[in-house]
Design an enzyme around this catalytic site. Structure first.
Site, PDB file in Angstrom:
ATOM      1  N   ASP A 147       5.007  32.920  43.473  1.00 56.71           N
ATOM      2  CA  ASP A 147       5.793  32.771  44.703  1.00 56.71           C
ATOM      3  C   ASP A 147       7.257  32.900  44.320  1.00 56.71           C
ATOM      4  O   ASP A 147       7.641  32.558  43.198  1.00 56.71           O
ATOM      5  CB  ASP A 147       5.520  31.413  45.353  1.00 56.71           C
ATOM      6  CG  ASP A 147       6.167  31.269  46.723  1.00 56.71           C
ATOM      7  OD1 ASP A 147       7.401  31.085  46.777  1.00 56.71           O
ATOM      8  OD2 ASP A 147       5.449  31.323  47.730  1.00 56.71           O
ATOM      9  N   SER A 148       8.076  33.354  45.238  1.00 61.48           N
ATOM     10  CA  SER A 148       9.486  33.514  44.897  1.00 61.48           C
ATOM     11  C   SER A 148      10.179  32.176  44.676  1.00 61.48           C
ATOM     12  O   SER A 148      11.113  32.067  43.884  1.00 61.48           O
ATOM     13  CB  SER A 148      10.211  34.285  46.002  1.00 61.48           C
ATOM     14  OG  SER A 148      10.197  33.568  47.220  1.00 61.48           O
ATOM     15  N   CYS A 175       1.768  32.710  48.919  1.00 65.13           N
ATOM     16  CA  CYS A 175       3.006  33.141  49.564  1.00 65.13           C
ATOM     17  C   CYS A 175       2.618  34.147  50.634  1.00 65.13           C
ATOM     18  O   CYS A 175       1.945  35.142  50.333  1.00 65.13           O
ATOM     19  CB  CYS A 175       3.929  33.776  48.521  1.00 65.13           C
ATOM     20  SG  CYS A 175       5.358  34.649  49.214  1.00 65.13           S
ATOM     21  N   ASN A 176       3.029  33.894  51.870  1.00 66.24           N
ATOM     22  CA  ASN A 176       2.660  34.806  52.946  1.00 66.24           C
ATOM     23  C   ASN A 176       3.249  36.193  52.741  1.00 66.24           C
ATOM     24  O   ASN A 176       2.573  37.203  52.942  1.00 66.24           O
ATOM     25  CB  ASN A 176       3.104  34.226  54.289  1.00 66.24           C
ATOM     26  CG  ASN A 176       2.261  33.043  54.715  1.00 66.24           C
ATOM     27  OD1 ASN A 176       1.083  33.185  54.994  1.00 66.24           O
ATOM     28  ND2 ASN A 176       2.858  31.869  54.739  1.00 66.24           N
ATOM     29  N   THR A 177       4.523  36.268  52.341  1.00 69.01           N
ATOM     30  CA  THR A 177       5.150  37.571  52.135  1.00 69.01           C
ATOM     31  C   THR A 177       4.421  38.365  51.066  1.00 69.01           C
ATOM     32  O   THR A 177       4.084  39.542  51.264  1.00 69.01           O
ATOM     33  CB  THR A 177       6.626  37.388  51.737  1.00 69.01           C
ATOM     34  OG1 THR A 177       7.342  36.790  52.825  1.00 69.01           O
ATOM     35  CG2 THR A 177       7.263  38.726  51.395  1.00 69.01           C
ATOM     36  N   GLY A 219      11.177  37.662  51.511  1.00 67.80           N
ATOM     37  CA  GLY A 219      10.954  38.112  52.885  1.00 67.80           C
ATOM     38  C   GLY A 219      11.897  39.213  53.353  1.00 67.80           C
ATOM     39  O   GLY A 219      11.444  40.214  53.924  1.00 67.80           O
ATOM     40  N   CYS A 250       4.272  29.021  56.580  1.00 66.57           N
ATOM     41  CA  CYS A 250       4.993  29.293  55.331  1.00 66.57           C
ATOM     42  C   CYS A 250       4.491  28.303  54.301  1.00 66.57           C
ATOM     43  O   CYS A 250       4.364  27.106  54.601  1.00 66.57           O
ATOM     44  CB  CYS A 250       6.497  29.147  55.547  1.00 66.57           C
ATOM     45  SG  CYS A 250       7.479  29.229  54.025  1.00 66.57           S
ATOM     46  N   THR A 251       4.207  28.773  53.098  1.00 62.54           N
ATOM     47  CA  THR A 251       3.619  27.897  52.078  1.00 62.54           C
ATOM     48  C   THR A 251       4.594  26.854  51.556  1.00 62.54           C
ATOM     49  O   THR A 251       4.176  25.906  50.885  1.00 62.54           O
ATOM     50  CB  THR A 251       3.074  28.732  50.902  1.00 62.54           C
ATOM     51  OG1 THR A 251       4.121  29.577  50.385  1.00 62.54           O
ATOM     52  CG2 THR A 251       1.907  29.600  51.353  1.00 62.54           C
ATOM     53  N   HIS A 252       5.881  26.995  51.865  1.00 65.68           N
ATOM     54  CA  HIS A 252       6.837  25.948  51.501  1.00 65.68           C
ATOM     55  C   HIS A 252       6.669  24.696  52.365  1.00 65.68           C
ATOM     56  O   HIS A 252       6.924  23.577  51.899  1.00 65.68           O
ATOM     57  CB  HIS A 252       8.275  26.443  51.680  1.00 65.68           C
ATOM     58  CG  HIS A 252       8.760  27.410  50.649  1.00 65.68           C
ATOM     59  ND1 HIS A 252       8.154  28.620  50.410  1.00 65.68           N
ATOM     60  CD2 HIS A 252       9.818  27.352  49.793  1.00 65.68           C
ATOM     61  CE1 HIS A 252       8.814  29.266  49.460  1.00 65.68           C
ATOM     62  NE2 HIS A 252       9.825  28.518  49.066  1.00 65.68           N
TER      63      HIS A 252
END
Length: 269
Positions: free
Chosen positions: A7-8, A70-72, A40, A177-179
């Protein structure tokens, strides 16, 4: 061999914490990209290359299963990552939990980043799985960035703004969002007590464990390795602003499980 999560920013922490609780002996790699974050707004080709290159490094470093929490990354690079790694390395993606929310509830709010909220991907998921529900898309401006910075004041402000734009009759909230699960308690406290929360971390962790069992990953030592834009590092200090980050830091290298606080799951009214 290990499980790698890519993930970023800090979006991999909720899934990693669930994996640690379920299988404390698993070795985990966390790949963050502070130099390239957020993904994103970046061009699709750039993000695909970034994710695929990171996944290749993870496998070269011993990863037997790769996870994109991560969705993106999942939207733009899941297929390319699977093609690059081949059939011998399972790659687990992320899908916002719109389907189970629509199965259980009639009025739904999907909290996501501005980019995801405006995406054809989210619109297609709503049309496919929640066409008969009343769905409100809520763009949570700045929330993911505030989480990555560990800026609790900005987190609270973004949550308050998003809650104000969430209809009062909402039965279910989808964390798109995974955050966002990192601040699930604060999100839930901002909403009516009857609201039920859905996020994808449990499902992603469960699918990852199925792939771990299918591949036959041998037990490890519960190690946690962190890579920052491709270089060995450690959990950023801001990760310790959240329960999942503190839990992972405390449990790294030790076959033990500690409790992680989670927001309550409530049935729809």
């Amino acid at each position: 061999m290990t499980v790698a999560l890519i993930d970023s920013g800090l979006g991999s922490l909720p899934t990693a914490a669930r994996l640690r609780r379920a299988r404390p002996e698993l070795d985990l790699q966390l790949h963050l990209d502070p130099e390239g974050a957020p993904w994103g707004p970046k061009p699709i080709e750039w993000t695909v290359r970034r994710v695929v290159d990171t996944a290749r490094r993870a496998v070269d470093g011993g990863a037997a299963v790769v996870v994109l929490p991560c969705n993106t990354a999942s939207v733009v690079a899941l297929a390319e990552t699977r093609a690059a790694l081949g059939s011998s390395v399972p790659v687990v993606g992320t899908v916002p939990a719109i389907k189970p929310a629509a199965r259980d509830c009639r009025t739904i709010a999907v909290w996501a980043t501005a980019a995801t909220t405006a995406s054809s991907y989210q619109a297609a998921l709503i049309q496919q799985f929640a066409a008969d529900a009343d769905v409100t898309a809520v763009a949570c401006h700045g929330l993911a960035d505030a989480i990555d910075r560990g800026d609790t004041d900005a987190v609270s402000a973004a949550i308050a703004s998003s809650a104000e734009r969430t209809p009062a009759d909402t039965e279910a909230i989808v964390l798109g969002c995974t955050h966002y699960p990192l601040v699930a308690d604060e999100i839930m406290a901002s909403l009516a007590p009857t609201v039920r929360m859905y996020d994808s971390a449990d499902a992603v962790a469960a699918q990852t464990l199925r792939q771990v069992d299918a591949v036959g990953v041998p037990p490890g030592a519960g190690a946690l390795s962190v890579f920052l834009s491709g270089r060995p590092g450690s959990l950023p200090p801001q990760a310790r602003s959240f329960d999942a980050g503190r839990f992972l830091a405390a449990s790294s290298g030790a076959i033990s499980v500690s409790a992680e606080r989670t927001a309550p799951r409530r049935p729809c009214a």
